[in-house]
Design a protein around this motif. Structure first.
Motif, PDB file in Angstrom:
ATOM      1  N   UNK A  68       0.911  -1.233   0.094  1.00 21.28           N
ATOM      2  CA  UNK A  68       0.069   0.026  -0.073  1.00 21.28           C
ATOM      3  C   UNK A  68       0.716   1.109   0.069  1.00 21.28           C
ATOM      4  N   UNK A  69       2.030   1.350   0.662  1.00 15.57           N
ATOM      5  CA  UNK A  69       2.889   2.293   0.760  1.00 15.57           C
ATOM      6  C   UNK A  69       3.612   2.598  -0.357  1.00 15.57           C
ATOM      7  N   UNK A  70       3.684   1.425  -1.329  1.00 17.63           N
ATOM      8  CA  UNK A  70       4.417   1.636  -2.601  1.00 17.63           C
ATOM      9  C   UNK A  70       4.031   2.896  -3.532  1.00 17.63           C
ATOM     10  N   UNK A  71       2.675   2.924  -3.445  1.00 21.08           N
ATOM     11  CA  UNK A  71       2.131   4.302  -4.113  1.00 21.08           C
ATOM     12  C   UNK A  71       2.541   5.534  -3.436  1.00 21.08           C
ATOM     13  N   UNK A  72       3.584   6.127  -3.955  1.00 17.00           N
ATOM     14  CA  UNK A  72       3.962   7.255  -3.189  1.00 17.00           C
ATOM     15  C   UNK A  72       2.747   8.507  -3.352  1.00 17.00           C
ATOM     16  N   UNK A  73       2.787   9.360  -2.302  1.00 24.30           N
ATOM     17  CA  UNK A  73       1.737  10.351  -2.281  1.00 24.30           C
ATOM     18  C   UNK A  73       1.971  11.488  -3.250  1.00 24.30           C
ATOM     19  N   UNK A  74       0.906  11.726  -3.872  1.00 27.14           N
ATOM     20  CA  UNK A  74       0.803  12.723  -4.764  1.00 27.14           C
ATOM     21  C   UNK A  74       1.396  14.077  -4.405  1.00 27.14           C
ATOM     22  N   UNK A 117       3.822 -13.657   4.293  1.00 26.24           N
ATOM     23  CA  UNK A 117       4.147 -12.413   3.624  1.00 26.24           C
ATOM     24  C   UNK A 117       3.891 -12.689   2.105  1.00 26.24           C
ATOM     25  N   UNK A 118       4.104 -13.612   1.580  1.00 29.67           N
ATOM     26  CA  UNK A 118       3.790 -13.500   0.099  1.00 29.67           C
ATOM     27  C   UNK A 118       2.215 -13.302  -0.190  1.00 29.67           C
ATOM     28  N   UNK A 119       1.142 -14.056   0.537  1.00 30.30           N
ATOM     29  CA  UNK A 119      -0.156 -13.428   0.531  1.00 30.30           C
ATOM     30  C   UNK A 119      -0.319 -12.127   0.947  1.00 30.30           C
ATOM     31  N   UNK A 120       0.298 -11.730   1.940  1.00 29.44           N
ATOM     32  CA  UNK A 120       0.194 -10.209   2.230  1.00 29.44           C
ATOM     33  C   UNK A 120       0.705  -9.281   1.008  1.00 29.44           C
ATOM     34  N   UNK A 124      -2.024  -6.812  -1.032  1.00 30.34           N
ATOM     35  CA  UNK A 124      -1.729  -5.442  -1.122  1.00 30.34           C
ATOM     36  C   UNK A 124      -1.591  -4.934  -2.277  1.00 30.34           C
ATOM     37  N   UNK A 125      -1.048  -5.726  -3.390  1.00 33.49           N
ATOM     38  CA  UNK A 125      -0.798  -5.574  -4.707  1.00 33.49           C
ATOM     39  C   UNK A 125      -2.213  -5.544  -5.304  1.00 33.49           C
ATOM     40  N   UNK A 127      -5.204  -4.767  -3.833  1.00 30.86           N
ATOM     41  CA  UNK A 127      -5.736  -3.690  -3.270  1.00 30.86           C
ATOM     42  C   UNK A 127      -5.397  -2.244  -4.182  1.00 30.86           C
ATOM     43  N   UNK A 128      -3.794  -2.176  -4.318  1.00 31.65           N
ATOM     44  CA  UNK A 128      -3.319  -0.889  -4.921  1.00 31.65           C
ATOM     45  C   UNK A 128      -3.814  -0.974  -6.309  1.00 31.65           C
ATOM     46  N   UNK A 129      -3.545  -2.096  -6.870  1.00 29.06           N
ATOM     47  CA  UNK A 129      -3.939  -2.063  -8.542  1.00 29.06           C
ATOM     48  C   UNK A 129      -5.292  -1.989  -8.793  1.00 29.06           C
ATOM     49  N   UNK A 130      -6.309  -2.664  -8.002  1.00 27.63           N
ATOM     50  CA  UNK A 130      -7.641  -2.590  -8.263  1.00 27.63           C
ATOM     51  C   UNK A 130      -8.121  -0.824  -8.207  1.00 27.63           C
ATOM     52  N   UNK A 131      -7.698  -0.375  -7.031  1.00 27.90           N
ATOM     53  CA  UNK A 131      -8.092   0.911  -6.755  1.00 27.90           C
ATOM     54  C   UNK A 131      -7.566   1.894  -7.989  1.00 27.90           C
ATOM     55  N   UNK A 132      -6.493   1.855  -8.417  1.00 32.82           N
ATOM     56  CA  UNK A 132      -5.701   2.250  -9.762  1.00 32.82           C
ATOM     57  C   UNK A 132      -6.475   2.051 -10.862  1.00 32.82           C
ATOM     58  N   UNK A 133      -7.057   0.929 -11.045  1.00 35.05           N
ATOM     59  CA  UNK A 133      -7.895   0.387 -12.170  1.00 35.05           C
ATOM     60  C   UNK A 133      -9.366   1.190 -12.068  1.00 35.05           C
ATOM     61  N   UNK A 134      -9.911   1.111 -10.928  1.00 33.32           N
ATOM     62  CA  UNK A 134     -11.067   1.804 -10.615  1.00 33.32           C
ATOM     63  C   UNK A 134     -11.275   3.191 -10.999  1.00 33.32           C
TER      64      UNK A 134
END
Length: 153
Positions: A68-74, A117-120, A124-125, A127-134
């Motif tokens: 989730x933190x891999x998406x840097x703040x704008x 760790x892998x499932x987390x 998380x990936x 969540x981030x990518x589905x939000x970006x796609x939406x």
């Protein structure tokens, strides 16, 4: 100076003592199943199933948070460059600290910790990518509806 091992001072407690019990802590170098892992802190999760499940959940949350933190703040136009830089550097520093904690957890070589760790990371990936796609779909829909309205006028 050759000192015999018997001449060295010995204390009553040893690093292998575990809350007064005379058990040995084993650091493994290959994957294994079981709740007898040591994760991040010596003596934790204390060889109890409930604490082991809690440790797996915490590793899962750490990995999810890293993604989730891999998406840097704008950085907004007109924002003070120092404030923007400090914000981005702080988020990056937190992300790296959490990523190293996940890495150290996985280095316990426990299969359950590895899967957590892998499932987390994967969740998380997602969540981030589905939000970006939406957001991209919403932007595309808004721009196509505006273009169709302009074409009708």
């Amino acid at each position: 100076m050759d000192m015999a091992p018997s001449s060295m001072p010995m204390s009553n407690s040893s690093p292998s003592d575990y809350h007064g019990m005379n058990t040995k802590i084993i650091m493994r170098m290959s994957f294994y199943w079981g709740k007898d892992a040591i994760i991040l802190i010596s003596g934790w999760p204390e060889l109890r199933l409930g604490m082991y499940v809690l440790a797996l959940f915490l590793v899962f949350l750490l990995a999810l948070t890293v993604q989730v933190l891999s998406v840097s703040p704008d950085v907004k136009i007109g924002m003070n460059p120092i404030v923007g830089g400090v914000t981005q550097a702080s988020v990056y520093g937190l992300k790296m600290a959490l990523a190293y904690m996940v890495m150290l957890s996985v280095m316990s070589f426990n299969v359950g910790v590895f899967f957590a760790a892998v499932i987390g990371h994967a969740f998380g990936f997602f969540l981030v990518k589905s939000r970006a796609l939406a957001i991209a779909n919403k932007t595309a829909a808004a721009s196509s509806s505006a273009a169709s309205v302009a074409a009708k006028v």
